[in-house]
Design a protein around this motif. Sequence first.
Motif, PDB file in Angstrom:
ATOM      1  N   ILE A 172     -68.073 -11.593  56.537  1.00 38.90           N
ATOM      2  CA  ILE A 172     -67.073 -12.414  56.821  1.00 38.90           C
ATOM      3  C   ILE A 172     -65.642 -11.864  56.749  1.00 38.90           C
ATOM      4  CG2 ILE A 172     -65.928 -14.512  55.778  1.00 38.90           C
ATOM      5  CD1 ILE A 172     -68.769 -15.559  55.333  1.00 38.90           C
ATOM      6  N   GLU A 227     -65.086 -10.066  59.695  1.00 37.26           N
ATOM      7  CA  GLU A 227     -64.500 -10.910  61.050  1.00 37.26           C
ATOM      8  C   GLU A 227     -63.055 -11.595  60.720  1.00 37.26           C
ATOM      9  OE1 GLU A 227     -67.073 -14.101  61.522  1.00 37.26           O
ATOM     10  OE2 GLU A 227     -68.982 -12.590  62.343  1.00 37.26           O
ATOM     11  N   GLU A 266     -60.096 -11.121  63.411  1.00 40.10           N
ATOM     12  CA  GLU A 266     -59.428 -12.457  63.980  1.00 40.10           C
ATOM     13  C   GLU A 266     -58.124 -12.408  63.496  1.00 40.10           C
ATOM     14  OE1 GLU A 266     -63.263 -15.290  63.244  1.00 40.10           O
ATOM     15  OE2 GLU A 266     -61.394 -15.891  62.224  1.00 40.10           O
ATOM     16  N   PRO A 275     -55.258 -12.609  67.223  1.00 34.06           N
ATOM     17  CA  PRO A 275     -54.139 -13.586  67.819  1.00 34.06           C
ATOM     18  C   PRO A 275     -53.048 -12.335  68.661  1.00 34.06           C
ATOM     19  CG  PRO A 275     -54.540 -14.064  65.849  1.00 34.06           C
ATOM     20  CD  PRO A 275     -55.416 -13.004  65.981  1.00 34.06           C
ATOM     21  N   LEU A 293     -51.500 -12.523  72.785  1.00 32.40           N
ATOM     22  CA  LEU A 293     -50.084 -12.704  72.973  1.00 32.40           C
ATOM     23  C   LEU A 293     -49.714 -11.746  74.131  1.00 32.40           C
ATOM     24  CD1 LEU A 293     -48.867 -13.655  69.418  1.00 32.40           C
ATOM     25  CD2 LEU A 293     -49.332 -15.311  71.368  1.00 32.40           C
ATOM     26  N   GLU A 302     -68.995 -18.051  61.646  1.00 30.81           N
ATOM     27  CA  GLU A 302     -68.156 -18.595  60.667  1.00 30.81           C
ATOM     28  C   GLU A 302     -67.380 -19.540  61.382  1.00 30.81           C
ATOM     29  OE1 GLU A 302     -67.650 -17.706  57.876  1.00 30.81           O
ATOM     30  OE2 GLU A 302     -65.901 -18.990  57.434  1.00 30.81           O
ATOM     31  N   TYR A 359     -64.939 -21.205  59.764  1.00 28.49           N
ATOM     32  CA  TYR A 359     -63.449 -21.191  59.758  1.00 28.49           C
ATOM     33  C   TYR A 359     -62.995 -20.184  60.725  1.00 28.49           C
ATOM     34  CZ  TYR A 359     -59.064 -20.229  57.762  1.00 28.49           C
ATOM     35  OH  TYR A 359     -57.525 -19.803  57.594  1.00 28.49           O
ATOM     36  N   LEU A 360     -62.086 -20.645  61.498  1.00 31.27           N
ATOM     37  CA  LEU A 360     -61.745 -19.770  62.541  1.00 31.27           C
ATOM     38  C   LEU A 360     -60.548 -18.931  62.219  1.00 31.27           C
ATOM     39  CD1 LEU A 360     -62.192 -21.878  65.825  1.00 31.27           C
ATOM     40  CD2 LEU A 360     -63.612 -20.041  64.796  1.00 31.27           C
ATOM     41  N   GLY A 361     -59.679 -19.367  61.083  1.00 30.77           N
ATOM     42  CA  GLY A 361     -58.559 -18.486  60.642  1.00 30.77           C
ATOM     43  C   GLY A 361     -57.471 -18.989  61.486  1.00 30.77           C
ATOM     44  N   LEU A 362     -56.452 -18.084  61.346  1.00 28.73           N
ATOM     45  CA  LEU A 362     -55.168 -18.286  62.078  1.00 28.73           C
ATOM     46  C   LEU A 362     -55.442 -18.119  63.633  1.00 28.73           C
ATOM     47  CD1 LEU A 362     -52.016 -19.060  61.689  1.00 28.73           C
ATOM     48  CD2 LEU A 362     -51.833 -16.391  61.764  1.00 28.73           C
ATOM     49  N   LEU A 363     -55.034 -19.044  64.387  1.00 26.14           N
ATOM     50  CA  LEU A 363     -55.254 -19.063  65.698  1.00 26.14           C
ATOM     51  C   LEU A 363     -54.426 -18.424  66.452  1.00 26.14           C
ATOM     52  CD1 LEU A 363     -56.790 -22.571  66.387  1.00 26.14           C
ATOM     53  CD2 LEU A 363     -57.948 -20.670  66.089  1.00 26.14           C
ATOM     54  N   TYR A 364     -53.102 -18.744  66.137  1.00 25.21           N
ATOM     55  CA  TYR A 364     -51.738 -18.003  66.731  1.00 25.21           C
ATOM     56  C   TYR A 364     -50.734 -18.642  65.899  1.00 25.21           C
ATOM     57  CZ  TYR A 364     -50.677 -21.652  69.741  1.00 25.21           C
ATOM     58  OH  TYR A 364     -50.559 -22.861  70.396  1.00 25.21           O
ATOM     59  N   ARG A 407     -58.839 -22.877  54.108  1.00 28.96           N
ATOM     60  CA  ARG A 407     -60.221 -22.860  54.119  1.00 28.96           C
ATOM     61  C   ARG A 407     -60.688 -24.074  53.455  1.00 28.96           C
ATOM     62  NH1 ARG A 407     -63.480 -18.391  55.422  1.00 28.96           N
ATOM     63  NH2 ARG A 407     -62.124 -16.553  55.906  1.00 28.96           N
TER      64      ARG A 407
END
Lengths: 768, 144
Positions: A753, A756, A760, A764, A768, B60, B62-67, B102
């Motif tokens: 995790i 990951e 992640e 992002p 962009l 997972e 939770y994807l976290g900060l997308l953008y 989270r």
Amino acid sequence: MEGLTLSEAEQRYYCDLFSYCDTESTKKVASNGRVLELFRAAQLPADVVMQIMELCGATRLGYFGRSQFYIALKLVAVAQSGLPLRVESLNTVKDLPLPRFVVSKNEQESRHTASYASDADNPASYSGVIPPPPGRVQAKKGSVSHDAVQQRTSTDQESTSPVVSPQQSPPTSPHTWRKHNRHPSGGNNERPLAGPGPFWAPFSEAQPGSSAAGDPIWSGHSPPPHQENWVSFADTPPTSTLLAMHPASVQDQTTVRTVASATTANEIRRQSSSYDDPWKITDEQRQYYVNQFKTIQPDLNGFIPGSAAKEFFTKSKLPILELSHIWELSDFDKDGALTLDEFCAAFHLVVARKNGYDLPEKLPESLMPKLIDLEDSAEVGDQAGEVGYSSSPAEAPPSKSPSMPSLNQTWPELNQSSEDTAIVHPVPIRMTPSKIHMQEMELKRTGSDHTNPTSPLLVKPADLSEENKISSSVKFVPGNTVDGYSSSDSYTSDPEQIGSTVTRQRSHSGTSPDNTAPPPPPPRPHPSHSRSSSLDMNRSFTVTPGQQQAGVVAYPPAVPPRPQPSQGTGPHVHRPVDAEGLIAHTSTSPQQIPEQPNFADFSQFEAFAASGVNEEEEDEIETHPDVLQAEKPSDSASSLRAAKTEGRVEDKAATSVPNNTGKGTTPLAPPPKPIRRRLKSEDELRPEVEEHTQKTGVIAAVLASQPSIPRSVGKDKKAIQASIRRNKETNTVLARLNSELQQQLKDVLEERISLEVQLEQLRPFSHL
Amino acid sequence: MERIALLSPVCSPHLQNYPLYIRSVPTENELKFHYTVHTSLDVVDEKISAMGKALVDQRELYLGLLYPTEDYKVYGYVTNSKVKFVMVVDSSNTALRDNEIRSMFRKLHNSYTDIMCNPFYNPGDCIHSRAFDNMVTSMMMQVC
């Protein structure tokens, strides 16, 4: 506050009102909600109410103490008399009529007001009020349905009615409250009034001259109205019974009305005293609810599934949104099913709603399901909860896992038939934390069986995969094993035990064929342990051929050495004795496999189950699946591993428990033994499982005996039983091993995790 | 400023995502948030598909900060049943740490499952539950 002098009638009246508002029985503070309702019922403009509240000091204090409440009531009376609100007026105004609180609908309201002055109104009004049950307003007036009512006074009853608030059972409040809008649902009206009738009497006595004579009609008799409603709602007419009661009460009413006798007063007091808050369920109501529950679910300790409850409550013709809200309030444990308590609460809320009461935002305390199990047996409760949970897998969607933590405490409620009815099958339901599982295991070995498989799942999503494997292996159960284990599905009494064993066995049986040349289903003719939930696993397994045991045992051990050669070291390092036990099992199994791979496994498990090695159970259960998965590797390797684990186990066992049993008593195939011994040295190098020494010893013994089991089976019952015991021990060890593996898995997942997340975070920007 | 949106794909072949629940605090610029939430769906889908190779179970939630944009940050969370939670938080709110986000998503998920347990709730309906509203309100008050 300024001194307040009250006449005796006023004093009594206010006291009653205060008691009514004192929902929490604090005797000191009136609940704000109730007080506000009261004021609303006083039909005063809002600003006047605000003024009153300010004057009495409640706004200053933030709550209504007794003195504030009394002052407020006095001010209400003042305001209703049309006098300006002044603090001085509290004591200066003489002969102030008692404040009137009316919550009536339509004409009844007006009539009620009018009838305030008349005593005769009391009974009538109250009877009129109660009817509300859905839409019987007319009925109220006409109330033909109730003779009693008619006797009373067809006029009065309807007219003054408004007051009674069915739901509210204010102890002896002379005011009849009617929460506005009633009638929609058309209950039987009059009848309910009859109930409150007697209540009125005392009040009218209490305030002989007061205009509130009619007020006393208190519908403390919430049951009647509700019952009326129920009748219409549920299409079952208990009215007859109600009617029977009403006439009596109605007559009492008249009597009281006419005669200031204390008899009815007593009766009313008696009845009203039982109502401390509007949401309390009376006995009659409760009985009615219980009967309705039985029609859906004969087992009072069982659940009503959501769909059945939905149909049932939809009959009430309430809007879906409200039903949805009622459900949210009453499904205390959020499991999608209603226990008896929850059902009663929901039903009560529906009835209240039909009578025009607004739904509360939170479930009233009196409606809360009793968490008795929680106190009685915290652990058992948990177990039960879990068991119950598993019992109703349908209602416990696996998706609930996220909210699992919040439900832990509510689980005890789910303790329907607890372990007995626990469904024994590896359903990934929400389980309490594994720690609790462990405790439960200790408490009840059996209980955790089916839960065990799931607990690891809860721990980590990855566990699910394991579980899936387990499940798959379970389904796999070869024919013969099915005989023995199919019963496990239907177990009721020793569900956990049997279930766990069964699941384990199943898994073993499932995997064993994979691992070692699919052996023909061992002829497991155990009539003894078929289906009878109460069947003791031990017994059942004793019957099973020893081969099974051996087979069973063989598999678990495979886990540690999963990739046997490659993983051998790894798992071994981490593995507690359990692994060793598992390995030992595998060792034995390979040998046994050709004969009866599955049986051996199962017997071992059963032995474990019977031995009550709780702590390890869950581990074992877990490890079993692991073992099974690990079984894939070659037999020889596994046998080696098993031997190793066995050796370890034996090693450990030697420390605390005489290993000898395992080795010595095992007349098993010689090969395992030598291997074990050889590996024993390795084991000594790994003193991980000190704690498991005993278990390991047992496991070792079991393992050792496993190979012999097949041989001795059928010949020596005692030997079988002994092997069963050993198997149980092995099981425990395996369970422990399993837990350790789980822990490792968790660690790895956490790492994953984190990785990951890092990825992640970088991602992002890449987009962009 | 914060905005929480619940979106769910309809279980239909055309896979449209429509919001089951949208709430924002404060309430101005709502349309802008609507737009943000919808555009973030693409990112969510992308994340899901990227991880899709592994077993769904291991994905997972939770994807976290997308953008991030200059004004706000968008966080995503998706359940195993493809129900997406999107949270838009003002960028000035630097106090919000990842684990707080989270935990908020976890609470949302819990409440959502509670709603699902309600037999009167048809999956795919807009969410009108009072309990859910209260939970969301309390959560947002906590942050803002």
